[in-house]
Design a protein around this motif. Structure first.
Motif, mmCIF file in Angstrom:
data_model
loop_
_atom_site.group_PDB
_atom_site.id
_atom_site.type_symbol
_atom_site.label_atom_id
_atom_site.label_comp_id
_atom_site.label_asym_id
_atom_site.label_seq_id
_atom_site.Cartn_x
_atom_site.Cartn_y
_atom_site.Cartn_z
ATOM 1 N N THR A 52 0.812 -1.218 0.000
ATOM 2 C CA THR A 52 0.000 0.000 0.000
ATOM 3 C C THR A 52 0.845 1.268 0.000
ATOM 4 O OG1 THR A 52 -0.155 0.068 2.419
ATOM 5 C CG2 THR A 52 -1.857 -1.189 1.234
ATOM 6 N N CYS A 53 2.148 1.127 0.072
ATOM 7 C CA CYS A 53 3.080 2.262 0.182
ATOM 8 C C CYS A 53 3.373 2.866 -1.191
ATOM 9 C CB CYS A 53 4.364 1.762 0.842
ATOM 10 S SG CYS A 53 5.794 2.821 0.653
ATOM 11 N N GLY A 54 3.177 4.159 -1.341
ATOM 12 C CA GLY A 54 3.462 4.851 -2.597
ATOM 13 C C GLY A 54 4.927 4.795 -2.977
ATOM 14 N N HIS A 55 5.820 4.934 -2.007
ATOM 15 C CA HIS A 55 7.263 4.862 -2.283
ATOM 16 C C HIS A 55 7.652 3.469 -2.777
ATOM 17 C CE1 HIS A 55 7.950 8.798 -0.555
ATOM 18 N NE2 HIS A 55 7.257 8.431 0.511
ATOM 19 N N CYS A 56 6.995 2.456 -2.234
ATOM 20 C CA CYS A 56 7.272 1.070 -2.652
ATOM 21 C C CYS A 56 6.804 0.842 -4.084
ATOM 22 C CB CYS A 56 6.601 0.090 -1.710
ATOM 23 S SG CYS A 56 7.172 0.236 -0.001
ATOM 24 N N LYS A 57 5.672 1.402 -4.428
ATOM 25 C CA LYS A 57 5.161 1.285 -5.795
ATOM 26 C C LYS A 57 6.170 1.873 -6.775
ATOM 27 C CE LYS A 57 0.382 1.393 -4.246
ATOM 28 N NZ LYS A 57 -0.847 2.184 -4.124
ATOM 29 N N THR A 58 6.692 3.053 -6.442
ATOM 30 C CA THR A 58 7.693 3.695 -7.300
ATOM 31 C C THR A 58 8.956 2.847 -7.392
ATOM 32 O OG1 THR A 58 6.841 5.882 -6.727
ATOM 33 C CG2 THR A 58 9.079 5.788 -7.613
ATOM 34 N N ALA A 59 9.406 2.318 -6.270
ATOM 35 C CA ALA A 59 10.624 1.492 -6.247
ATOM 36 C C ALA A 59 10.466 0.258 -7.136
ATOM 37 C CB ALA A 59 10.942 1.071 -4.820
ATOM 38 N N PHE A 60 9.348 -0.417 -7.024
ATOM 39 C CA PHE A 60 9.169 -1.641 -7.804
ATOM 40 C C PHE A 60 8.888 -1.352 -9.277
ATOM 41 C CE2 PHE A 60 9.328 -3.600 -3.739
ATOM 42 C CZ PHE A 60 9.840 -4.861 -3.994
ATOM 43 N N LYS A 61 8.302 -0.199 -9.585
ATOM 44 C CA LYS A 61 8.197 0.210 -10.988
ATOM 45 C C LYS A 61 9.595 0.386 -11.577
ATOM 46 C CE LYS A 61 3.823 2.771 -10.820
ATOM 47 N NZ LYS A 61 3.249 4.132 -10.931
ATOM 48 N N THR A 62 10.497 0.953 -10.791
ATOM 49 C CA THR A 62 11.885 1.129 -11.230
ATOM 50 C C THR A 62 12.552 -0.219 -11.467
ATOM 51 O OG1 THR A 62 12.060 3.227 -10.035
ATOM 52 C CG2 THR A 62 14.134 2.110 -10.606
ATOM 53 N N LEU A 63 12.400 -1.141 -10.538
ATOM 54 C CA LEU A 63 12.957 -2.485 -10.713
ATOM 55 C C LEU A 63 12.386 -3.140 -11.973
ATOM 56 C CD1 LEU A 63 12.814 -3.748 -7.026
ATOM 57 C CD2 LEU A 63 14.893 -3.288 -8.340
ATOM 58 N N ASN A 64 11.105 -2.963 -12.187
ATOM 59 C CA ASN A 64 10.440 -3.540 -13.356
ATOM 60 C C ASN A 64 11.032 -2.975 -14.649
ATOM 61 O OD1 ASN A 64 8.127 -5.360 -14.022
ATOM 62 N ND2 ASN A 64 7.417 -3.543 -15.116
ATOM 63 N N LEU A 65 11.357 -1.691 -14.651
ATOM 64 C CA LEU A 65 11.963 -1.059 -15.829
ATOM 65 C C LEU A 65 13.361 -1.599 -16.119
ATOM 66 C CD1 LEU A 65 10.942 2.688 -15.331
ATOM 67 C CD2 LEU A 65 10.147 1.128 -17.134
ATOM 68 N N HIS A 66 14.054 -2.054 -15.089
ATOM 69 C CA HIS A 66 15.433 -2.537 -15.220
ATOM 70 C C HIS A 66 15.524 -4.070 -15.185
ATOM 71 C CE1 HIS A 66 17.261 1.440 -14.976
ATOM 72 N NE2 HIS A 66 16.317 1.723 -14.087
ATOM 73 N N VAL A 67 14.454 -4.740 -15.561
ATOM 74 C CA VAL A 67 14.401 -6.190 -15.448
ATOM 75 C C VAL A 67 15.504 -6.882 -16.253
ATOM 76 C CG1 VAL A 67 12.739 -6.696 -17.294
ATOM 77 C CG2 VAL A 67 12.786 -8.116 -15.234
ATOM 78 N N GLU A 68 15.900 -6.344 -17.384
ATOM 79 C CA GLU A 68 16.972 -6.958 -18.181
ATOM 80 C C GLU A 68 18.302 -6.903 -17.439
ATOM 81 O OE1 GLU A 68 16.793 -8.847 -20.943
ATOM 82 O OE2 GLU A 68 14.627 -8.630 -20.665
#
Length: 159
Positions: free
Chosen positions: A57-73
């Protein structure tokens, strides 16, 4: 006399900060998404281990995992094991990954863990969301990262 008091105060402060995070992987017991027990003995010892403590439910966590998702390669081609540790149940955690980091679900080096009773958070002295812990192959603490802007910082340490 003032110098002695200042020295004592600084020494006491550094000891308090030094005790904030365990220097090696502590004993812990939480569960994986199959509701099986997961402990420090289950942590991979053939690579770095990167624990990210988060709340779906954390907004900062959502942003962090979106970043990880962008760098999946980049994550796929790096020798480490990612252990996202959720402060919520499996249903909320799965929905979080589907919405914010679906590409991470396909990686072989990711194992999602659940800490819905905060035992992991207490053991690791988590102070906020997200907090990430990088451990080396010998299970020694390399670095702690606080906040979403630091989520990819571990890549500099393991290259």
């Amino acid at each position: 006399m003032k110098k002695i008091i200042l020295l004592i105060a600084l020494t006491s402060t550094s000891v308090i900060f030094a005790q904030d995070y365990p220097k090696s992987l502590p004993d812990f017991e939480i569960s994986n998404q199959n509701n099986e027990t997961f402990t420090q003995d289950d942590v991979s010892q053939d690579s770095y281990a990167y624990f990210i403590y988060f709340n779906p439910t954390c907004g900062h966590c959502k942003t962090a995992f979106k970043t990880l998702n962008l760098h999946v390669e980049d994550l796929k081609n790096t020798k480490f094991k990612l252990y996202p540790v959720s402060a919520k149940n499996d249903k909320d955690t799965h929905a979080f990954f589907e919405n914010y980091a679906p590409k991470l679900l396909a990686l072989n080096n990711v194992q999602i863990l659940l800490d819905d009773n905060y035992k992991f958070a207490d053991t690791f002295f988590v102070k906020g969301y997200p907090t990430a812990f990088l451990y080396d192959k010998n299970q020694k603490l390399v670095k702690v990262y606080n906040g979403e802007s630091k989520i990819m910082g571990f890549m500099d340490e393991i290259k």
